[in-house]
Scaffold this motif. Structure first.
Motif, short mmCIF file in Angstrom:
data_model
loop_
_atom_site.label_atom_id
_atom_site.label_comp_id
_atom_site.label_asym_id
_atom_site.label_seq_id
_atom_site.Cartn_x
_atom_site.Cartn_y
_atom_site.Cartn_z
N ILE A 391 -2.28 -0.03 7.09
CA ILE A 391 -2.03 0.62 5.79
C ILE A 391 -1.43 1.99 6.12
O ILE A 391 -2.15 2.88 6.58
CB ILE A 391 -3.31 0.75 4.97
N PHE A 392 -0.13 2.09 5.94
CA PHE A 392 0.55 3.30 6.41
C PHE A 392 0.86 4.24 5.25
O PHE A 392 1.64 3.92 4.36
CB PHE A 392 1.85 2.93 7.14
N ASN A 393 0.22 5.39 5.30
CA ASN A 393 0.44 6.46 4.32
C ASN A 393 0.27 5.99 2.87
O ASN A 393 1.04 6.39 1.99
CB ASN A 393 1.82 7.09 4.52
N ILE A 521 5.28 8.50 1.79
CA ILE A 521 6.30 8.80 2.81
C ILE A 521 7.53 9.45 2.18
O ILE A 521 8.27 10.15 2.85
CB ILE A 521 6.74 7.56 3.62
N LEU A 522 7.73 9.23 0.88
CA LEU A 522 8.93 9.80 0.24
C LEU A 522 8.85 11.32 0.20
O LEU A 522 9.87 12.00 0.17
CB LEU A 522 9.09 9.25 -1.19
N ASP A 523 7.63 11.86 0.19
CA ASP A 523 7.46 13.32 0.12
C ASP A 523 7.74 14.00 1.46
O ASP A 523 7.82 15.22 1.51
CB ASP A 523 6.02 13.65 -0.29
N ILE A 530 11.18 7.16 8.81
CA ILE A 530 9.85 6.53 8.95
C ILE A 530 9.99 5.02 8.79
O ILE A 530 9.42 4.23 9.55
CB ILE A 530 8.87 7.12 7.92
N LEU A 531 10.77 4.61 7.80
CA LEU A 531 10.96 3.17 7.59
C LEU A 531 11.68 2.53 8.77
O LEU A 531 11.33 1.43 9.21
CB LEU A 531 11.72 2.91 6.29
N GLN A 760 1.36 17.56 -1.34
CA GLN A 760 1.49 16.10 -1.34
C GLN A 760 1.26 15.62 -2.77
O GLN A 760 0.28 16.03 -3.40
CB GLN A 760 0.45 15.46 -0.41
N THR A 761 2.14 14.79 -3.29
CA THR A 761 1.96 14.28 -4.65
C THR A 761 1.99 12.75 -4.64
O THR A 761 2.47 12.13 -3.69
CB THR A 761 3.08 14.77 -5.60
N ASN A 762 1.47 12.17 -5.67
CA ASN A 762 1.57 10.72 -5.91
C ASN A 762 0.91 10.47 -7.26
O ASN A 762 0.59 11.41 -7.97
CB ASN A 762 0.90 9.90 -4.79
N ASN A 763 0.68 9.21 -7.60
CA ASN A 763 -0.03 8.91 -8.84
C ASN A 763 -1.54 9.04 -8.62
O ASN A 763 -2.02 8.85 -7.51
CB ASN A 763 0.28 7.48 -9.29
#
Ligand code: SF4
Length: 859
Positions: A391-393, A521-523, A530-531, A760-763
């Motif tokens: 489970i990566f990031n 990873i987008l941040d 990375i991909l 760091q952001t996300n939902n």
């Protein structure tokens, strides 16, 4: 382990020859074969428990007769199973009789009435007259949390809720209380329930002891119309059951039926309680036209006619390159297909995109490179049989919660090794425990992956010769890994080489391996590299090792995959077919910039709110102010809609038909459960009407016909629509010779004087995008934005949980309350991006990479 093929066991049930994999319990086989065995506490996704004692069967093995509980007894070669003998019926009946002594007969107001195993079993065993005196419990119902009601008078102590909370969800919010006749279930110290509010306990509860109290709708299941469709939130794509009465969707249930969808009846809080957006008074109630800053209601005819005329006149005057469209990651496949067809077919404009593609077009390229290299990835239904999951990031319980359920099931039943690599020490509890934790320095993703890869090569953990022969650019690529020595990598990642070596060894061993990649990873500003690095690692073990590799790329919304599949991207036609005659410059590649500089004269945004959700907040605002004509269609009045010239009210997922495709390429059905609310229309109808108004109607204008057209024009979708079966689209046609991708060496991330923290952001766990903010139940459990920091950072800053702080970047600042947690590592600030009143994207404002920030206490 899944790489070990289980032996098939042959035996008989009531004289019928049957077979099953070794280890399967009798009850499971009986259920599949259509034999009726009473039981109340069995659930195929949980470990056997034998609490209710109502599933007794007789077995004869090698002439020896036994009475066994069918929910715990594995099948054996040559075994003869007898179901419903006089003896077993007598026993099962007595157990059920004792349960009924206490159970209230309030079926007309019980949510499980009609789908209640206690009712079914009473009928199966023909238990109409009990022998014992009735002693009903009379405890008040407990409503100490906003979502789940406990009515323990109906509890039969099957333990399903306790086990689901523990084994499926890893939360352990519920447990058994007390002993003997007073035994019950509840929370620790009877505190109000404080959990992930996934509602798995409601689904598995057989009797209505636990109920969804968000809907207020009670009673007989037969009174509700059930509509199986697909969840509208994250890209995991769970099947949900919309339950409606008199045309109104009143609650969402999960369907645990065999073979329904990909989620085995598991749902998260958003999927189960997020239906509040459907019959919602905040919805846009009419087409609106902007007259000098004031919106006036107009008829659909006028709105559609105006848009069609404006599109045509803009193209006539300034050419097809002057218009552009942003499609939605939430529209159906059929709607996305028509959206791109409108632009390409009617105007010859290839300038359409979606927000995820605009920010990270490399995600599609990565997916295609995986296929090119022969990594087609197994269906997500195989995840629970994985040997290894990396489970990566991704904070799985927040990002793809039901994905977490599948991984946990694998850990419990298959012995899956779980590797979590994340700069946050994300919570992922499960019974088998996480095997390897790589909590690395924020931003050191590349170094982690490349060091793992180098260890595999240096230690010959796979057949290097084969990899070298099979995969192009091997030597050049290996050279690029040179900087990733043990010392250098430890410095960069904060991880010891010992733990990285252990990880590499586990990943390289013969196995069915799955990689789930998070949107975090987008941040980093290094998402593409990375991909590429993950692809290289995967190709190495895929070609040089034994077993398989499956990779699920980061996708956010329910149809983030499908919108790209359908060609709402300037780079591909539907099905990733090449664009014919691509223009030298596609203005959609820098769409907002080209609105600001005046090249784009008309922008059509279907179902997105880039003012809030796009990472270049100021540029979006400037773009929308500058573009001469802006069309927005959406369900709610977003900040983007407020800047439009024309707004069209659209229908929610519950009011439309079609399909969507989840992040693992499963094409699934969307089915309406209620009529479009108010005057809203599905996006599908709107695009058809615009085509009509242009005088060039689409050849096909029903969902079924468009599905047929997609099947004809998009080879990868052939035979998959309308998607009732939840099948994964095939990727074999993309296969070519695999090649390693060279990534630049790791560069130290920038430090900014006076800005010691990184964003760091996300939902958040309870919200995704803008819609969930309109679902009352989700607002009740996730009411407020927060900035999560490490307790030691909080102490250094002299702030405490709940204090308000100012978070400031070089671009902007926001005020937000503090939450302290050991999940967020020192130096990092995690802020979810779902609250309009806390515009987190302004802190980034187009800046790539980890945004340096500083924190001060609000005055
Ligand atoms: Fe919906 Fe995703 Fe939750 Fe499943 S995991 S119920 S798809 S939000």
């Amino acid at each position: 382990m899944s790489t070990v093929v289980k032996k098939t066991i042959n035996f008989k049930i009531n004289g019928k020859d049957v077979s099953a994999p070794e280890g399967t319990v009798i009850l499971e086989v009986a259920n599949r074969q259509g034999f009726e065995v009473s039981n109340l506490c069995y659930n195929k996704k949980l470990k056997p428990f034998a609490a209710c004692r109502t599933c007794m069967v007789e077995t004869v093995t090698d002439g020896k007769k036994e009475l066994v509980y069918s929910c715990t007894q594995p099948v054996a070669e040559g075994m003869e199973v007898k179901i419903n003998t006089d003896e077993t019926n007598r026993y099962n009946k007595a157990c059920l009789e004792m349960l009924l002594v206490e159970h209230p007969l309030d079926c007309p107001i019980c949510d499980k009435s009609g789908v209640c195993p206690l009712q079914d079993n009473t009928d199966t065993l023909q238990l109409y007259n009990g022998r014992f005196d009735i002693h009903r419990r009379n405890e008040p119902s407990i409503k100490s949390n906003p979502i789940i009601e406990f009515y323990l008078n109906r509890c039969i102590m099957c333990g399903l809720c306790v086990r689901a909370c523990d084994e499926t969800q890893g939360v352990q919010a519920l447990d058994f209380h007390k002993r003997g006749m007073s035994v019950g279930i509840g929370t620790a110290n009877d505190e109000p329930l404080d959990c992930e509010f996934c509602g798995q306990c409601i689904t598995v509860c057989p009797t209505g002891a636990l109920m969804d109290m968000t809907s207020g709708a009670r009673g007989l299941a037969a009174m509700f119309t059930s509509t199986l469709t697909t969840c509208n939130y994250c890209s995991w794509g769970c099947t949900i059951d919309l339950q409606s009465k008199k045309g109104k969707v009143l609650r969402i249930e999960a369907d645990e039926g065999y073979g329904v969808g990909i989620n085995e009846g598991n749902l998260c809080a958003k999927g189960r309680f997020g239906y509040g957006i459907i019959h919602n008074e905040d919805r846009i109630i009419s087409p609106l036209m902007n007259h000098g800053g004031e919106f006036k209601e107009v008829s659909w005819d006028e709105a559609i006619k105006t848009i069609a005329e404006r599109l045509q006149s803009t193209v006539n005057r300034s050419g097809p390159g002057s218009i552009a469209g942003i499609g939605s990651e939430k529209m159906t496949n059929e709607e996305s297909y028509l959206f791109q067809k409108l632009f390409r077919g009617h105007f010859g404009s290839n300038q359409i995109t979606n927000l995820a593609n605009l920010r990270a077009p490399y995600v599609n390229r990565f997916m295609l490179d995986c296929f090119k290299g022969g990594i087609q990835s197994k269906p997500v239904t195989e995840l629970e049989h994985a040997d290894v999951v990396l489970i990566f990031n991704s904070d799985l319980p927040s990002e793809y919660p039901v994905g977490g359920n599948s991984v946990r099931k694998g850990a419990v039943f298959t012995g899956t090794d779980i590797i979590i690599a994340n700069p946050r020490d994300v919570v992922f509890k499960n019974e088998a425990q996480t095997d390897i934790r790589l909590t690395f320095t924020h931003g050191a993703d590349l170094a982690v992956i490349n060091r793992l890869t180098r260890i595999i090569i240096d230690n010959n953990l796979v057949d290097i010769k084969k990899a070298k022969t099979d995969i192009a650019h091997y030597d050049e690529w290996v050279k690029s890994l040179k900087p990733y020595t043990a010392n250098e990598s430890e410095k960069l990642t904060g991880l010891s080489d010992e733990i990285l070596t252990r990880t590499a060894e586990r990943f390289a061993r013969e196995a069915d391996r799955f990689i789930i990649i998070g949107n975090d990873i987008l941040d980093t500003g290094q998402g593409e590299d990375i991909l590429k690095a993950l692809l290289n690692l995967s190709l190495l073990v895929h070609c040089g090792g034994e077993g398989s590799v499956s990779i699920y790329p980061p996708r956010e919304h329910c149809n983030s995959q499908g919108v790209n599949d359908m060609g709402v991207t300037p780079d591909f036609l539907p099905g990733y077919q090449p664009v014919q005659n691509p223009s030298a410059e596609n203005l959609a590649d820098d769409l907002f910039g080209n609105c600001v500089n005046g090249k784009l004269k008309l922008l059509y945004i279907a179902g997105e709110d880039p003012v809030n959700s796009y990472y270049k907040a100021s540029q979006v605002q400037e773009a929308l102010q500058n573009v001469p004509f802006l069309v927005v269609q959406d369900v709610f009045m977003t900040e983007t809609a407020q800047m439009a010239d024309i707004i069209l009210p659209t229908s929610t997922f519950a009011e439309k038909d079609g399909s969507q495709t989840n992040m693992t390429r499963h094409v699934q059905r969307i089915k309406s459960a209620t009529l479009p609310q108010g005057v809203s229309k599905p996006d599908f109808d709107i695009f058809c009407e615009i085509a009509d108004a242009l005088g060039k109607p689409f050849e096909h204008d029903t969902v079924e016909e468009v599905q047929q057209e997609i099947e004809n024009n998009v080879p990868i979708y052939k035979g998959l629509l309308p998607g009732t079966d939840s099948r994964q689209w095939p990727a074999d046609s993309f296969a070519e010779k695999p090649e390693f991708q060279i990534c630049p060496a790791f560069t130290e991330s920038r430090e900014k004087n006076g800005y010691p923290y990184r964003l760091q952001t996300n939902n958040s766990m309870f919200h995704i995008g803008s819609y969930t903010q309109h679902a009352k139940a989700l607002v009740d459990v996730g009411p407020e934005c927060f900035a999560e920091i490490h307790p030691e950072d909080a102490e250094a800053l002299s702030v405490q949980e709940g204090d308000r702080i100012i978070v400031e970047s070089a671009n902007s600042k926001i005020e937000v309350p503090v939450k302290t947690s050991y999940v967020t590592t020192r130096g990092m600030v995690y802020i979810p991006q779902n609250w309009v009143d806390v515009p987190v994207n302004l802190l980034r404002n187009g800046e790539e990479g980890l945004v340096p920030i500083k924190i001060s206490k609000a005055g």
